[in-house]
Design a protein around this motif. Structure first.
Motif, PDB file in Angstrom:
ATOM      1  N   SER A  45      -1.997 -17.343 -28.614  1.00 40.70           N
ATOM      2  CA  SER A  45      -1.875 -18.016 -27.329  1.00 40.70           C
ATOM      3  C   SER A  45      -0.652 -18.920 -27.403  1.00 40.70           C
ATOM      4  O   SER A  45      -0.431 -19.579 -28.423  1.00 40.70           O
ATOM      5  CB  SER A  45      -3.134 -18.835 -27.048  1.00 40.70           C
ATOM      6  N   THR A  50      -4.021 -19.158 -32.648  1.00 41.72           N
ATOM      7  CA  THR A  50      -4.905 -20.082 -31.944  1.00 41.72           C
ATOM      8  C   THR A  50      -6.345 -19.782 -32.331  1.00 41.72           C
ATOM      9  O   THR A  50      -6.713 -18.628 -32.523  1.00 41.72           O
ATOM     10  CB  THR A  50      -4.742 -19.901 -30.421  1.00 41.72           C
ATOM     11  N   ASN A  56      -9.511 -23.862 -26.333  1.00 40.25           N
ATOM     12  CA  ASN A  56      -8.589 -23.857 -27.468  1.00 40.25           C
ATOM     13  C   ASN A  56      -8.917 -25.040 -28.368  1.00 40.25           C
ATOM     14  O   ASN A  56      -9.012 -26.177 -27.904  1.00 40.25           O
ATOM     15  CB  ASN A  56      -7.136 -23.961 -26.998  1.00 40.25           C
TER      16      ASN A  56
END
Length: 65
Positions: A45, A50, A56
């Motif tokens: 990402s 990520t 996230n």
């Protein structure tokens, strides 16, 4: 960058493209994150590895000095 223009789609591909002298450090970071966040999904990402679990959690990247 459009999705089709990504130079890599997986963290393994990202690591493979790194200079050899950097790979060991990035692999160590990756292993530490995987041990600490076993349920997180690994993905790319923002052009970076990520870890995601409903949002996230962390991005990391190598860069030139």
């Amino acid at each position: 960058m459009k999705e089709a223009e990504k130079p890599y789609e997986t963290v393994d591909e990202y690591i493979q493209l790194l200079p050899d002298d950097i790979k060991a450090y990035i692999i160590e970071v990756r292993n530490t994150i995987q041990k600490s966040l076993p349920n997180a999904k690994e993905k790319i990402s923002w052009k970076m590895p990520t870890y995601w679990d409903k949002h996230n959690i962390i991005h990391f990247a190598a860069h030139k000095k």
